[in-house]
Design a protein around this motif. Structure first.
Motif, short mmCIF file in Angstrom:
data_model
loop_
_atom_site.label_atom_id
_atom_site.label_comp_id
_atom_site.label_asym_id
_atom_site.label_seq_id
_atom_site.Cartn_x
_atom_site.Cartn_y
_atom_site.Cartn_z
N PHE A 86 15.87 111.12 -27.82
CA PHE A 86 15.61 109.67 -27.17
C PHE A 86 14.55 109.06 -27.78
O PHE A 86 14.49 107.79 -27.77
N ALA A 113 15.28 106.11 -29.76
CA ALA A 113 15.54 104.78 -29.06
C ALA A 113 14.30 103.78 -29.56
O ALA A 113 14.59 102.57 -29.68
N ILE A 157 15.09 100.83 -31.78
CA ILE A 157 15.92 99.67 -31.66
C ILE A 157 15.48 98.26 -31.87
O ILE A 157 16.13 97.67 -32.32
N LEU A 178 23.66 97.82 -30.90
CA LEU A 178 22.92 98.60 -30.01
C LEU A 178 23.53 99.60 -29.21
O LEU A 178 22.96 100.70 -28.95
N CYS A 208 22.74 103.47 -29.28
CA CYS A 208 22.57 104.19 -28.05
C CYS A 208 23.68 105.24 -27.87
O CYS A 208 23.34 106.41 -27.40
N ILE A 230 22.40 107.99 -29.98
CA ILE A 230 21.61 108.79 -29.34
C ILE A 230 21.72 109.88 -28.42
O ILE A 230 21.35 111.04 -28.54
#
Lengths: 289, 559
Positions: free
Chosen positions: B9, B12, B15, B65, B69, B72
């Motif tokens: 994570f 992230a 992003i 995105l 995600c 991820i």
């Protein structure tokens, strides 16, 4: 940018001027008879003498025979007024040099033929590039004036400029409009105004083939070179084709409009040498419809 | 839901720079134009289209995105907690002959391997598994491991065998303690074996579906003595076709091209009646019988056998009692193991005093002096037999335990004698001894008494002893079933074998394996996580989103 006053360019203008004589077969001055009666050399008519008339024109032979005072009237030989309107709006920037050459060629011919020449710049308002000039002695000033004329303004407003031209109380003559004629506000009313003022009107459209098609694709921010307005569009093959069609339609509309009015129109591509364009115009009989 | 790799994570954090880079990337080119009013004409669009165009960049960013995600999440390796499938697995793959049944383009074994591979691929890193194959025997392909690659290689290593399924082989797994704690044992099988319904602690993953098959379930070919050079064939077939079918059984000698006989068969669904045939002028050697057809299981279409020409053992009888001649003759008529010899016998059976020049003797009711016993006394009371070495070749087929016999004497065998049976009161009854290059079985009782000679075990006992004395083992069968152990060799495949001078034949000959109809077999497996792992779905989802975004991007950039 090549100078309009360099010897090579002037030699080309001279050649075009000679071609003019050859094509038309004589002095342009003799071709332009005025309907006015004046102090020329060609007899036109008799008229009764009125107080105030020039007594030098009394025909004493008639008086001897008829005992009436009459005066001889002669045809008035006038110089032609040539008005060249060159589009100096920002949209002409890439085509300005070419437009300058065309204007210079026509102006050269006019001055060489002892016509009275005035050059105006057109944009969002009228701008005098060359004040009324007459005679060969004004050739260099004319070239320099054209050389120094730059694009200005933020729009192409033909109607406003012609109205401004009319407001100056110009005598009727021949008006030559050198422009790309791509104006959102249109050109029709300007032509109407010129024709109402009994000018002979001739349109010379300067076009650039690159303007007529769109090679860009995808998301594009278009900026209007005149107004600065932005427009975001996505151009695909279909849109590019529709744009080319729109350009074609616009040009056809210009042709049809000029033909309907009896206005002469010549189209000059920047890819074609300017002297060829002038030669074609002259071969077709000059700046007449 | 939980994650095996929550550190993923941290990705992230990318992003924001990704979004910034995206907007830089999608920024439109700027171009000056004098013909904007004509472009206005070209783009007279509907309001909805304009709205879409306005939101398009945001939609595209959203897709990007979302894809990011998804990746991820996939890297974080999500899994659902508290499920049955979190336990460890013992994957037992049945590779018996019936798993070679072809269904469509793949065999049942291939289906089982794929199923096992699906389960392995879906194992969490904390889960472990064992890969085992089972047919006649059990083979552990991969011990306890959580390494997916190793487990998958182990699954690939499970090859098709020609053996029948041996349920008792599973006990081996218990002995080896393969069933480790908190584990589920899955048997991936088509269930074509006996006892499939009685499996405990095993979850059956049913493989395959009923198909059309006809095969040979029993076959034998033997030399017939009453006819010169003739052979008898015993044949039983099984069919899983729904209707009666007609096929030909082709009998060949030595090789398939050498066809000796064509036997037309009419097979009814299920187990068919046994049939016997005779072949005259059948030379000894290799014989092949195959069903001339193509069906789901090929291995059971062919049976192999060997016809042997073994001369009978010449047995001499030195007794006036006819019971011995009858015993020898009974084996002479049936399969020709031994025959009565007029002169120079290989083995002599005698009763009473041991007077014979033969080096191999079977002495019953011993009397007088002999090198084969030290001393002999008077007869005692009758007794019951108690065998001491049950596995001895002499007792291989004869069960004489607790039989009453009479005529027992007090006998003292020579030293180094092998006592095979005694009476309950510890009197020596049967022993084998070798003295001065002479070997003998001594049976310390009178078969005429207590009617022992009427017992079927009497001739069998004599026959076994004769064979043992001449060093001839039991008559070799014409065909063995695959998976059988012969002289330390396991007959793993069908066909012919040669071990030294011994020639053997092996065929499947299993009604359970041939009956490939497993419609009655029920899968008992509890839900398991199999198929493509969740992470893979997330990756695929991300890929789809990337493609969508790329289409949008391409449209904006290329038009």
């Amino acid at each position: 940018m090549a100078s309009l006053t360099d010897s090579q360019f002037i030699r080309k203008l001279e050649m075009l001027s000679l071609l003019t004589r050859k094509t038309l077969g004589g002095s342009l001055k003799a071709d332009r008879k005025s309907t006015k009666k004046g102090s020329g050399t060609t007899f036109a008519d008799y008229s009764e003498y009125n107080f105030g008339d020039d007594y030098r024109s009394i025909d004493w032979n008639i008086y001897a025979r008829l005992e009436n005072l009459v005066i001889k009237l002669f045809e008035l030989e006038e110089d032609l007024h040539v008005y060249i309107f060159i589009d100096l709006s920002p949209s002409m920037t890439p085509k300005l040099e070419y437009a300058h050459k065309l204007a210079a060629a026509l102006s050269y011919i006019a001055l060489n033929n002892l016509d009275r020449l005035t050059i105006y710049g057109l944009s969002d308002k009228l701008h005098t590039v060359l004040r009324p000039a007459h005679g060969r002695g004004h050739i260099f000033p004319m070239l320099e004036a054209l050389q120094n004329s730059k694009c200005y303004g933020h729009d192409t407003r033909f109607e406003k400029c012609i109205k401004s031209f009319q407001a100056r109380g110009q005598r009727r003559g021949m008006c030559v409009l050198i422009s790309d004629f791509f104006a959102k506000s249109g050109f029709e009313k300007a032509l109407d105004l010129l024709q109402w003022s009994r000018h002979d009107v001739f349109c010379l459209q300067v076009s650039d083939p690159d303007d007529e098609k769109c090679e860009w694709r995808g998301d594009i921010d278009f900026k209007c070179v005149e107004t600065g307005r932005l427009k975001r569009v996505t151009v695909g093959p279909a849109e590019a084709m529709r744009f080319a069609e729109a350009v074609h339609e616009w040009q056809q509309y210009l042709q049809q409009n000029c033909a309907k009015r009896g206005v002469g129109l010549a189209q000059a591509s920047v890819k074609v040498p300017f002297e060829e364009v002038i030669q074609n115009i002259l071969r077709k009989g000059g700046l007449v419809a | 839901m939980s994650f095996l790799n929550p550190l993923a994570f941290w990705w992230a954090l990318l992003i924001l720079p990704l979004a910034a880079f995206y907007f830089l990337k999608v920024r439109p080119e700027k171009h000056n134009t004098a013909l904007l009013f004509l472009w206005d004409k070209v783009f007279r669009e509907r309001q909805s289209s304009v709205l879409f165009k306005r939101l398009r960049n945001w939609l595209s960013l959203l897709l990007l995105l979302l894809a990011f995600c998804a990746i991820i999440f996939a890297l974080a390796q999500p899994y659902f907690t508290g499920q049955e499938w979190q336990r460890n697995f013992i994957l037992i793959i049945d590779n018996s002959a019936s798993m070679g049944t072809v269904e469509g383009k793949s065999s049942r074994l291939q289906q089982a391997r794929e199923k096992a591979a699906d389960i392995v691929r879906n194992l969490l890193p904390s889960q472990r598994a064992v890969i085992v194959s089972i047919a006649a025997d059990v083979s552990i392909k991969v011990g306890v491991s959580s390494n997916h690659r190793e487990l998958l290689e182990g699954i690939d290593d499970v090859k098709q065998s020609s053996e029948t399924f041996n349920l008792s082989a599973l006990t081996f797994l218990k002995e080896r303690k393969v069933f480790f704690k908190n584990s589920r044992a899955l048997l991936l099988t088509d269930g074509c074996f006996a006892g499939v319904k009685n499996l405990k602690n095993l979850e059956i993953v049913k493989i395959g579906k009923p198909g059309n098959n006809a095969g040979i379930s029993d076959f034998d070919i033997i030399r017939l003595k009453d006819k010169t050079e003739s052979a008898g064939i015993f044949l039983r077939c099984i069919s899983t076709y729904k209707n009666k079918i007609k096929i030909d059984a082709v009998l060949c000698h030595e090789k398939r091209e050498n066809i000796i006989k064509l036997i037309p068969l009419e097979l009814v669904p299920g187990e068919n009646k046994a049939q016997t045939f005779y072949v005259e002028n059948a030379p000894a050697g290799k014989w092949i019988l195959y069903l001339d057809q193509k069906d789901a299981l090929e291995i059971d279409n062919t049976a192999y056998g060997i016809v042997r020409d073994v001369p009978p053992i010449q047995v001499g009888v030195s007794s006036n009692d006819r019971i011995y001649n009858l015993a020898v003759s009974s084996f002479s008529q049936n399969n020709g193991i031994m025959t009565l010899a007029d002169k120079s016998p290989e083995v002599t059976i005698l009763s009473g005093e041991a007077k014979s020049e033969t080096s191999k003797l079977i002495i019953l009711n011993p009397r007088g002096k002999s090198i084969f016993w030290k001393s002999i006394g008077k007869e005692t009371v009758p007794g019951l037999v108690k065998t001491k070495i049950k596995e001895h070749p002499a007792l291989r087929f004869a069960n004489i335990d607790m039989l009453e016999i009479d005529g027992i004497s007090d006998i003292t065998p020579p030293e180094n004698s092998l006592i095979i049976a005694e009476s309950i009161d510890k009197k020596v009854l049967i022993y084998k001894t070798i003295v001065k290059d002479k070997s003998a079985y001594v049976l310390n009782f009178d078969p005429l008494k207590a009617d022992f000679f009427l017992n079927v075990n009497f001739p069998v006992l004599l026959c076994s002893m004769v064979m043992d004395l001449v060093g001839r083992e039991e008559a070799l069968p014409s065909v063995y079933r695959t998976g059988v152990k012969v002289d330390e060799h396991i007959l793993k495949r069908v066909g012919f074998y040669k071990f030294g001078d011994k020639e053997l034949a092996a065929a499947l000959l299993s009604s359970r394996e041939t009956l490939i109809d497993n419609s009655k077999v029920k899968a008992t497996v509890k839900p398991i996580e199999s198929g493509i792992p969740l992470s893979w779905y997330l990756f695929a989802f991300a890929l789809v989103l990337f493609i969508l975004e790329e289409i949008l991007y391409n449209y904006r950039k290329v038009g």
